[in-house]
Design a protein around this motif. Structure first.
Motif, PDB file in Angstrom:
ATOM      1  N   VAL A 201      10.782  64.001  98.500  1.00  0.00           N
ATOM      2  CA  VAL A 201      10.585  65.330  99.068  1.00  0.00           C
ATOM      3  C   VAL A 201      10.011  65.229 100.480  1.00  0.00           C
ATOM      4  O   VAL A 201      10.337  66.026 101.364  1.00  0.00           O
ATOM      5  CB  VAL A 201       9.682  66.180  98.156  1.00  0.00           C
ATOM      6  CG1 VAL A 201       9.445  67.551  98.760  1.00  0.00           C
ATOM      7  CG2 VAL A 201      10.334  66.323  96.788  1.00  0.00           C
ATOM      8  N   ARG A 202       9.169  64.224 100.703  1.00  0.00           N
ATOM      9  CA  ARG A 202       8.618  64.039 102.046  1.00  0.00           C
ATOM     10  C   ARG A 202       9.741  63.780 103.060  1.00  0.00           C
ATOM     11  O   ARG A 202       9.760  64.353 104.150  1.00  0.00           O
ATOM     12  CB  ARG A 202       7.629  62.875 102.029  1.00  0.00           C
ATOM     13  CG  ARG A 202       6.847  62.711 103.335  1.00  0.00           C
ATOM     14  CD  ARG A 202       5.840  61.573 103.213  1.00  0.00           C
ATOM     15  NE  ARG A 202       4.937  61.795 102.102  1.00  0.00           N
ATOM     16  CZ  ARG A 202       4.869  61.031 101.022  1.00  0.00           C
ATOM     17  NH1 ARG A 202       5.669  59.990 100.877  1.00  0.00           N
ATOM     18  NH2 ARG A 202       4.018  61.303 100.065  1.00  0.00           N
ATOM     19  N   ASN A 205      11.815  66.906 103.582  1.00  0.00           N
ATOM     20  CA  ASN A 205      11.071  67.843 104.414  1.00  0.00           C
ATOM     21  C   ASN A 205      11.157  67.447 105.882  1.00  0.00           C
ATOM     22  O   ASN A 205      11.399  68.290 106.760  1.00  0.00           O
ATOM     23  CB  ASN A 205       9.614  67.888 103.949  1.00  0.00           C
ATOM     24  CG  ASN A 205       8.813  68.972 104.650  1.00  0.00           C
ATOM     25  OD1 ASN A 205       9.338  70.043 104.943  1.00  0.00           O
ATOM     26  ND2 ASN A 205       7.543  68.701 104.934  1.00  0.00           N
ATOM     27  N   GLN A 206      10.979  66.153 106.164  1.00  0.00           N
ATOM     28  CA  GLN A 206      11.045  65.684 107.547  1.00  0.00           C
ATOM     29  C   GLN A 206      12.443  65.878 108.135  1.00  0.00           C
ATOM     30  O   GLN A 206      12.596  66.104 109.328  1.00  0.00           O
ATOM     31  CB  GLN A 206      10.638  64.216 107.615  1.00  0.00           C
ATOM     32  CG  GLN A 206       9.159  63.983 107.346  1.00  0.00           C
ATOM     33  CD  GLN A 206       8.771  62.517 107.346  1.00  0.00           C
ATOM     34  OE1 GLN A 206       9.626  61.635 107.449  1.00  0.00           O
ATOM     35  NE2 GLN A 206       7.486  62.250 107.205  1.00  0.00           N
ATOM     36  N   LYS A 208      14.256  68.365 107.473  1.00  0.00           N
ATOM     37  CA  LYS A 208      14.467  69.818 107.518  1.00  0.00           C
ATOM     38  C   LYS A 208      15.609  70.253 106.597  1.00  0.00           C
ATOM     39  O   LYS A 208      16.443  71.089 106.961  1.00  0.00           O
ATOM     40  CB  LYS A 208      14.723  70.279 108.962  1.00  0.00           C
ATOM     41  CG  LYS A 208      13.531  70.040 109.887  1.00  0.00           C
ATOM     42  CD  LYS A 208      13.824  70.496 111.300  1.00  0.00           C
ATOM     43  CE  LYS A 208      12.576  70.444 112.178  1.00  0.00           C
ATOM     44  NZ  LYS A 208      11.887  69.149 112.174  1.00  0.00           N
ATOM     45  N   LEU A 210      14.898  71.240 103.308  1.00  0.00           N
ATOM     46  CA  LEU A 210      14.367  72.051 102.219  1.00  0.00           C
ATOM     47  C   LEU A 210      14.637  73.538 102.401  1.00  0.00           C
ATOM     48  O   LEU A 210      14.257  74.346 101.552  1.00  0.00           O
ATOM     49  CB  LEU A 210      12.864  71.801 102.055  1.00  0.00           C
ATOM     50  CG  LEU A 210      12.501  70.388 101.595  1.00  0.00           C
ATOM     51  CD1 LEU A 210      10.997  70.252 101.444  1.00  0.00           C
ATOM     52  CD2 LEU A 210      13.194  70.050 100.283  1.00  0.00           C
ATOM     53  N   VAL A 216      16.883  72.866  97.479  1.00  0.00           N
ATOM     54  CA  VAL A 216      15.649  73.342  96.847  1.00  0.00           C
ATOM     55  C   VAL A 216      15.783  73.320  95.333  1.00  0.00           C
ATOM     56  O   VAL A 216      14.869  72.897  94.608  1.00  0.00           O
ATOM     57  CB  VAL A 216      15.310  74.762  97.344  1.00  0.00           C
ATOM     58  CG1 VAL A 216      14.134  75.336  96.551  1.00  0.00           C
ATOM     59  CG2 VAL A 216      14.966  74.731  98.824  1.00  0.00           C
ATOM     60  N   ARG A 282       5.872  71.196 100.023  1.00  0.00           N
ATOM     61  CA  ARG A 282       6.670  71.418 101.226  1.00  0.00           C
ATOM     62  C   ARG A 282       5.774  71.660 102.435  1.00  0.00           C
ATOM     63  O   ARG A 282       6.248  71.867 103.525  1.00  0.00           O
ATOM     64  CB  ARG A 282       7.606  72.603 100.991  1.00  0.00           C
ATOM     65  CG  ARG A 282       8.621  72.306  99.888  1.00  0.00           C
ATOM     66  CD  ARG A 282       9.321  73.564  99.418  1.00  0.00           C
ATOM     67  NE  ARG A 282      10.349  73.240  98.445  1.00  0.00           N
ATOM     68  CZ  ARG A 282      10.161  73.208  97.130  1.00  0.00           C
ATOM     69  NH1 ARG A 282       8.981  73.476  96.627  1.00  0.00           N
ATOM     70  NH2 ARG A 282      11.141  72.912  96.313  1.00  0.00           N
ATOM     71  N   GLN A 283       4.467  71.656 102.192  1.00  0.00           N
ATOM     72  CA  GLN A 283       3.543  71.755 103.304  1.00  0.00           C
ATOM     73  C   GLN A 283       2.987  70.366 103.614  1.00  0.00           C
ATOM     74  O   GLN A 283       3.403  69.381 103.039  1.00  0.00           O
ATOM     75  CB  GLN A 283       2.392  72.729 103.002  1.00  0.00           C
ATOM     76  CG  GLN A 283       1.460  72.258 101.886  1.00  0.00           C
ATOM     77  CD  GLN A 283       1.828  72.835 100.561  1.00  0.00           C
ATOM     78  OE1 GLN A 283       2.997  73.045 100.284  1.00  0.00           O
ATOM     79  NE2 GLN A 283       0.831  73.085  99.726  1.00  0.00           N
ATOM     80  N   GLU A 284       2.076  70.328 104.557  1.00  0.00           N
ATOM     81  CA  GLU A 284       1.505  69.049 104.963  1.00  0.00           C
ATOM     82  C   GLU A 284       0.703  68.426 103.824  1.00  0.00           C
ATOM     83  O   GLU A 284       0.128  69.130 102.991  1.00  0.00           O
ATOM     84  CB  GLU A 284       0.588  69.239 106.184  1.00  0.00           C
ATOM     85  CG  GLU A 284       1.333  69.640 107.449  1.00  0.00           C
ATOM     86  CD  GLU A 284       2.303  68.569 107.902  1.00  0.00           C
ATOM     87  OE1 GLU A 284       1.981  67.382 107.767  1.00  0.00           O
ATOM     88  OE2 GLU A 284       3.386  68.930 108.379  1.00  0.00           O
TER      89      GLU A 284
END
Length: 346
Positions: A201-202, A205-206, A208, A210, A216, A282-284
């Protein structure tokens, strides 16, 4: 000269078999083969063929899967390393990489990692090659060039530099629109033990990715799959290492007070809790960790010891994690009694 004739008086024994069948024009020139001779050998019906710009197959007929991989890597790395790729000698563990700063990624990389949900290499129309962002290079033939600001450390698979599974997955998913295909890839990554959901997921996410609905949905399935596997490993750890049975999947509350949070395992008599970190937000990461930290601080102020375990630790160091839990249980006798809390099924 035929394709069986030595290229020059210079010996080629230091080259691997694959590099005797696939070479760049610069490598051939370094062995004394002139441009005119290359053109003659690559004429229609000739013994050689130009497979990619500046990369030649030294035989007629279609390339093998291995030759396609090496040709794509040679094409992507030839400007930076025009000489013959370094070949490690026997016993040299720290030999220079054959293809510096390039690696196979995407579906081809996943196939090399052993995925069954990806096509065989011979069925792939393109081979994705990851290169630094500043490289001036265009996709050509079967070689599709993907750029990145930060190259990951490649894994060597049969002498081929391959992107780690999470990065290869992200590059593959970027080209897929079939939700079921994306779900199959992500599920196999976790079930097959290739990586943990958080790392996948990381990378998504990086990249872009998601924001795409089909991605999703696949990620939600991935996280559920990852939690189920981690819970199974936690159950196995408790039973195989002789730990006392806890109460599983509970919520804690103060009597008449607020909800304290959910736990995966809890030993009420010793006031020891285990929490699995299986979320891939999905956040930091700092935002996620603050949530775990707040819960842990609240519980520990009440005298409850919280052991925080990641799925990776459970997979790679089960015995060590069992020892951590056992130590916490044994230390309970030396601590002040914990505050009374209400234990409810989750």
């Amino acid at each position: 000269m035929t394709h069986n004739t030595p290229l020059s008086p210079r010996p080629l024994r230091h080259l691997s078999e694959i590099h005797r069948r696939v070479m760049t024009a610069a490598q051939l020139k370094s062995h004394g083969v002139a441009t005119a001779e290359m053109n003659e050998q690559c004429r229609p019906g000739g013994p050689w063929q130009q497979f990619l710009p500046g990369v030649l197959l030294l035989h007629p007929g279609p390339p093998t899967a291995e030759e396609r991989l090496h040709a794509a890597l040679m094409y992507a790395s030839r400007e930076r390393a025009p000489g013959v790729p370094a070949q490690p000698n026997a016993g040299e563990e720290h030999a220079a990489p054959a293809y510096p700063e390039v690696m196979i990624t995407g579906l081809a990389a996943l196939t090399l990692h052993g995925f069954s949900a990806t096509p065989p290499l011979t069925a792939l129309d393109t081979i994705d090659v990851l290169v630094p962002r500043m490289r001036r290079l265009r996709s050509a033939g079967c070689a599709r060039i993907l750029r990145t600001a930060a190259l990951p450390t490649p894994r060597q698979v049969t002498g081929i530099p391959v992107a780690p599974v999470p990065r290869a997955l992200a590059d593959a998913v970027a080209e897929l629109t079939d939700a079921s295909a994306v779900r199959r890839l992500l599920t196999e990554a976790v079930r097959g033990g290739h990586c943990e959901p958080a790392s996948v997921v990381r990378e998504l996410n990086q990249a872009k990715l998601l924001g795409r609905p089909h991605v999703v949905d696949a990620v939600d399935s991935l996280l559920a799959e990852g939690r189920a596997i981690a819970e199974d490993r936690l159950y196995a750890m408790v039973h195989e290492h002789g730990l006392p049975d806890p109460v599983w999947n509970v919520d804690l509350r103060l009597p008449g007070g607020p909800h304290l949070g959910g736990l995966d395992a809890y030993w009420p008599e010793q006031a020891v809790a285990v929490e699995l970190d299986t979320r891939a937000p999905r956040q930091e990461e700092d935002a996620l960790w603050s949530e775990y930290a707040r819960k842990r601080e609240t519980l520990e102020r009440l005298g409850i010891t919280v052991v925080h375990i990641t799925p990776k630790k459970l997979r790679d160091g089960t015995e060590q994690q069992a020892a951590v839990v056992r130590t916490a249980l044994m230390a309970a006798a030396d601590r002040d009694p914990a505050a009374y809390v209400v234990v409810l099924p989750r």
